[in-house]
Design an enzyme around this catalytic site. Structure first.
Site, PDB file in Angstrom:
ATOM      1  N   CYS A  27       0.973  -1.134  -0.093  1.00  0.00           N
ATOM      2  CA  CYS A  27      -0.153   0.072   0.165  1.00  0.00           C
ATOM      3  C   CYS A  27       0.958   1.318  -0.083  1.00  0.00           C
ATOM      4  CB  CYS A  27      -0.762  -0.079   1.336  1.00  0.00           C
ATOM      5  SG  CYS A  27      -1.940   1.692   1.184  1.00  0.00           S
TER       6      CYS A  27
HETATM    7  N1  LIG Z   1      -6.397   5.712   4.551  1.00  0.00           N
HETATM    8  C1  LIG Z   1      -6.282   6.371   3.157  1.00  0.00           C
HETATM    9  C2  LIG Z   1      -6.644   5.377   2.522  1.00  0.00           C
HETATM   10  C3  LIG Z   1      -5.788   4.146   2.529  1.00  0.00           C
HETATM   11  C4  LIG Z   1      -5.986   3.174   1.467  1.00  0.00           C
HETATM   12  O1  LIG Z   1      -6.925   3.262   0.415  1.00  0.00           O
HETATM   13  N2  LIG Z   1      -5.331   1.918   1.636  1.00  0.00           N
HETATM   14  C5  LIG Z   1      -5.709   0.912   0.434  1.00  0.00           C
HETATM   15  C6  LIG Z   1      -4.636   0.176   0.234  1.00  0.00           C
HETATM   16  S1  LIG Z   1      -3.517   1.134  -0.782  1.00  0.00           S
HETATM   17  C7  LIG Z   1      -6.795  -0.012   1.497  1.00  0.00           C
HETATM   18  O2  LIG Z   1      -6.530  -0.697   2.496  1.00  0.00           O
HETATM   19  N3  LIG Z   1      -7.749  -0.507   0.509  1.00  0.00           N
HETATM   20  C8  LIG Z   1      -8.641  -1.182   1.240  1.00  0.00           C
HETATM   21  C9  LIG Z   1     -10.041  -1.307   0.530  1.00  0.00           C
HETATM   22  O3  LIG Z   1     -10.146  -0.277  -0.029  1.00  0.00           O
HETATM   23  O4  LIG Z   1     -10.794  -2.490   0.858  1.00  0.00           O
HETATM   24  C10 LIG Z   1      -7.247   7.634   3.154  1.00  0.00           C
HETATM   25  O5  LIG Z   1      -6.847   8.495   4.058  1.00  0.00           O
HETATM   26  O6  LIG Z   1      -7.899   7.617   2.709  1.00  0.00           O
END
Ligand SMILES: N[C@@H](CCC(=O)N[C@@H](CS)C(=O)NCC(=O)O)C(=O)O
Length: 125
Positions: free
Chosen positions: A52
């Site tokens: 990530c």
């Molecule tokens: N925490 C971040 C987003 C982090 C994020 O989207 N991480 C992805 C991995 S790169 C994730 O965990 N996705 C899981 C999902 O969307 O189900 C934000 O502030 O918006």
């Protein structure tokens, strides 16, 4: 959704645009603890995936700020399956020694058993 896991999700609108729902939990650590949580050695635990880009930035900052001894770490399996992020024996994984979870979604449910939202990394708990 309402504390129940679903691998189906609607993240695009009628024009096919990708919609990223806002992060469900967002807090701050401030120097005096007045504007959020206080800084404290050993108080916080970081959950990341090496796959990530958001998460690896937190690892970079943790290293640059010399916080590797102050903030402990868990690393999920790099593959996010139908059940979401999880801990495994895969190379580089570090289990959840703080909350003892197998699935990252269970961390969210500890905070809100009726949680609706995305289960994402990084997490600072
Ligand atoms: N925490 C971040 C987003 C982090 C994020 O989207 N991480 C992805 C991995 S790169 C994730 O965990 N996705 C899981 C999902 O969307 O189900 C934000 O502030 O918006």
């Amino acid at each position: 959704m309402n504390g129940q896991w679903t691998s189906k999700r609607q993240q695009d609108d009628e024009q096919g645009r990708f919609l990223r729902p806002p992060t469900r939990f967002r807090n701050w650590i401030s120097q005096d603890g007045e504007q959020g949580f206080p800084p404290e050695v050993g108080r916080y635990h970081l959950y990341v995936s090496y796959a990530c880009p958001w998460a690896h930035r937190t690892l970079i900052m943790r290293a640059l700020k010399g916080l590797e001894q102050a903030i402990s770490l868990s690393v999920v399996d790099p593959y996010m399956g139908d059940e979401g992020w999880f801990f495994s024996e895969a190379p580089g994984c570090i289990p959840d020694t703080v909350n003892g979870t197998t699935y990252v979604r269970d961390l969210y449910l500890k905070v809100d058993p009726q949680m609706t939202g995305r289960v994402t990394v990084p997490i600072l708990s």
